[in-house]
Write an enzyme that holds these catalytic residues in place. Structure first.
Site, PDB file in Angstrom:
ATOM      1  N   GLU A  88      17.137  -4.165 -45.710  1.00 48.38           N
ATOM      2  CA  GLU A  88      16.212  -4.718 -46.703  1.00 48.38           C
ATOM      3  C   GLU A  88      16.585  -4.340 -48.117  1.00 48.38           C
ATOM      4  O   GLU A  88      17.414  -3.449 -48.350  1.00 48.38           O
ATOM      5  CB  GLU A  88      14.795  -4.258 -46.384  1.00 48.38           C
ATOM      6  CG  GLU A  88      14.674  -2.754 -46.380  1.00 48.38           C
ATOM      7  CD  GLU A  88      13.313  -2.299 -45.883  1.00 48.38           C
ATOM      8  OE1 GLU A  88      12.805  -2.862 -44.902  1.00 48.38           O
ATOM      9  OE2 GLU A  88      12.761  -1.388 -46.492  1.00 48.38           O
ATOM     10  N   CYS A 101      17.629  -3.116 -55.622  1.00 49.17           N
ATOM     11  CA  CYS A 101      17.710  -1.916 -54.792  1.00 49.17           C
ATOM     12  C   CYS A 101      18.440  -2.312 -53.503  1.00 49.17           C
ATOM     13  O   CYS A 101      18.020  -3.252 -52.824  1.00 49.17           O
ATOM     14  CB  CYS A 101      16.287  -1.446 -54.510  1.00 49.17           C
ATOM     15  SG  CYS A 101      16.178  -0.109 -53.335  1.00 49.17           S
ATOM     16  N   CYS A 108      18.694   5.372 -40.931  1.00 54.54           N
ATOM     17  CA  CYS A 108      19.097   6.602 -41.618  1.00 54.54           C
ATOM     18  C   CYS A 108      18.924   7.751 -40.648  1.00 54.54           C
ATOM     19  O   CYS A 108      18.056   7.716 -39.778  1.00 54.54           O
ATOM     20  CB  CYS A 108      18.192   6.813 -42.841  1.00 54.54           C
ATOM     21  SG  CYS A 108      18.627   8.255 -43.837  1.00 54.54           S
ATOM     22  N   CYS A 115       9.489   9.082 -44.938  1.00 52.01           N
ATOM     23  CA  CYS A 115      10.286   7.875 -45.151  1.00 52.01           C
ATOM     24  C   CYS A 115      10.346   6.996 -43.903  1.00 52.01           C
ATOM     25  O   CYS A 115      10.625   7.480 -42.804  1.00 52.01           O
ATOM     26  CB  CYS A 115      11.699   8.277 -45.571  1.00 52.01           C
ATOM     27  SG  CYS A 115      12.746   6.861 -45.943  1.00 52.01           S
TER      28      CYS A 115
HETATM   29  N1  SAH Z   1      18.586   8.567 -48.940  1.00 52.62           N
HETATM   30  C1  SAH Z   1      18.479   8.422 -50.356  1.00 52.62           C
HETATM   31  C2  SAH Z   1      17.848   7.094 -50.760  1.00 52.62           C
HETATM   32  C3  SAH Z   1      16.465   6.982 -50.245  1.00 52.62           C
HETATM   33  S1  SAH Z   1      15.337   5.896 -50.953  1.00 52.62           S
HETATM   34  C4  SAH Z   1      17.684   9.572 -50.923  1.00 52.62           C
HETATM   35  O1  SAH Z   1      17.172  10.380 -50.151  1.00 52.62           O
HETATM   36  O2  SAH Z   1      17.606   9.703 -52.148  1.00 52.62           O
HETATM   37  C5  SAH Z   1      15.033   6.328 -52.585  1.00 52.62           C
HETATM   38  C6  SAH Z   1      13.890   7.280 -52.865  1.00 52.62           C
HETATM   39  O3  SAH Z   1      12.652   6.902 -52.279  1.00 52.62           O
HETATM   40  C7  SAH Z   1      14.184   8.678 -52.398  1.00 52.62           C
HETATM   41  O4  SAH Z   1      13.863   9.569 -53.419  1.00 52.62           O
HETATM   42  C8  SAH Z   1      13.261   8.814 -51.222  1.00 52.62           C
HETATM   43  O5  SAH Z   1      13.024  10.157 -50.936  1.00 52.62           O
HETATM   44  C9  SAH Z   1      12.062   8.050 -51.701  1.00 52.62           C
HETATM   45  N2  SAH Z   1      11.128   7.650 -50.660  1.00 52.62           N
HETATM   46  C10 SAH Z   1      11.367   7.376 -49.373  1.00 52.62           C
HETATM   47  N3  SAH Z   1      10.221   7.054 -48.734  1.00 52.62           N
HETATM   48  C11 SAH Z   1       9.243   7.124 -49.639  1.00 52.62           C
HETATM   49  C12 SAH Z   1       7.847   6.910 -49.600  1.00 52.62           C
HETATM   50  N4  SAH Z   1       7.243   6.569 -48.469  1.00 52.62           N
HETATM   51  N5  SAH Z   1       7.147   7.063 -50.739  1.00 52.62           N
HETATM   52  C13 SAH Z   1       7.764   7.421 -51.899  1.00 52.62           C
HETATM   53  N6  SAH Z   1       9.071   7.642 -51.997  1.00 52.62           N
HETATM   54  C14 SAH Z   1       9.814   7.509 -50.885  1.00 52.62           C
END
Ligand code: SAH
Length: 346
Positions: A88, A101, A108, A115
């Protein structure tokens, strides 16, 4: 079958010479690729060459199967890959341009508790060309072309997956997407977000790319971080900060820390003070994200007032901080939510 979008111009030149075709064909194929075209729709390529290519490569490695539009104009896409896997992406449109994005993996394996992307583990890595194709297909959908005529101006690697857990493909993608002659998005307009895979932060710093590094911190100390992010058992915050400083020294780019606010978990005054202590005297910016609640997880978001309060505590200690607007929470905006919905409905 391979992904033709994985190939650089040089690699395409090798390919056309192997196929016994004239050298200029490589440039034509490259332009078509960057315009987001499938092999079969490359109108200036001979039928016989297209047929040869189609025996080796997917016609196009993904297609958009669902588009959801949020009240705030943000669009969320589900893409179907050639092997049927779903990934997505999110498109955010601003006055200055469009930010896409992108996902870097199918699922993952990092296991962060908040997440949705990690709920079903890692299915597989995306290739560089599969990451690039997300940008190309949306750019073309928006009427964008190459170089300064592109519609997508910024890319964030914040979709499903951990970019630094798919290091080689991600770095190749960064080179392809920023290549002059291609869609040519400046690395300065690209953010790589990581939960903190320390050795690969050092490697990325040495690549000579000027991308913005974003660290998903989410807790101000290792004990708390371990309760929400399994990677914290492998690398300490001190190690991450050291790597981050190295990244800054090498690239001159200010590092951004992401901090998802989870009510009753990491949003106390003590947490704010501890966080301020960590980033003090360090060229950085803290991005607060009110948690996007995920149905399968028992973690709660904060009210706007609480987010403001946390930001104020940080500001009082001299920290540069913003609260990221909660994007598209009416359309499964959080990482992995849309994909999970599609997988579980099938
Ligand atoms: N694996 C990478 C990219 C993840 S997505 C990372 O960890 O940075 C990008 C951001 O969204 C990351 O900071 C992740 O921790 C955050 N994220 C993931 N799920 C989330 C949620 N439910 N609410 C808020 N932020 C979230």
């Amino acid at each position: 079958m391979r992904v033709i979008q994985d190939l650089s111009l040089l690699e395409l030149q090798d390919l056309v010479s192997e196929l016994g075709e004239a050298k200029f064909r490589a440039q034509q194929i490259y332009d078509n690729i960057n315009l987001g075209k499938s092999i079969s729709s490359m109108s200036n390529i001979s039928k016989s060459l297209k047929e040869k290519l189609l025996t080796m490569f997917f016609d196009f490695p993904l297609e958009i199967v669902t588009t959801q539009e949020s009240k705030d104009g943000t669009k969320k896409f589900a893409y179907k890959l050639a092997d049927g896997n779903i990934i997505e992406g999110v498109l955010m449109s601003y006055k200055y341009g469009h930010t896409l994005c992108v996902s870097t993996q199918v699922g993952c394996r990092m296991g962060c508790k908040f997440c949705a992307s990690t709920l079903n583990g890692l299915a597989r890595n995306l290739t560089a060309g599969e990451i690039l194709s997300q940008v190309l297909v949306v750019n073309s959908m928006l009427g964008g072309k190459l170089g300064k005529h592109r519609a997508i101006t910024n890319v964030v690697l914040m979709g499903s997956g951990e970019p630094l857990d798919n290091y080689d493909n991600v770095v190749k993608f960064l080179r392809l997407v920023s290549c002059e002659g291609g869609i040519n998005i400046s690395p300065r307009n690209i953010s790589v977000s990581t939960c903190g895979i320390v050795p690969n932060i050092y490697k990325l710093a040495d690549e000579g790319l000027q991308v913005v590094l974003t660290i998903s911190l989410h807790a101000p100390n290792d004990n708390l971080r371990k309760t929400i992010m399994p990677i914290a058992n492998k690398y300490t915050i001190a190690e991450i900060l050291k790597a981050t400083k190295y990244y800054f020294d090498k690239t001159g780019r200010r590092v951004v820390f992401e901090y998802a606010l989870i009510d009753g978990v990491n949003n106390t005054h003590d947490c704010a003070n501890e966080l301020a202590g960590l980033v003090k005297g360090f060229p950085t910016h803290v991005n607060l994200i009110p948690l996007n609640e995920v149905a399968e997880r028992d973690l709660k978001t904060v009210t706007h007032k609480k987010a403001e309060q946390f930001a104020e505590w940080l500001k009082a200690k001299g920290v540069s901080v913003t609260i990221r607007r909660t994007i598209a929470d009416d359309i499964d905006g959080a990482c992995g939510q849309l994909r999970n919905k599609i997988i579980s409905n099938n």
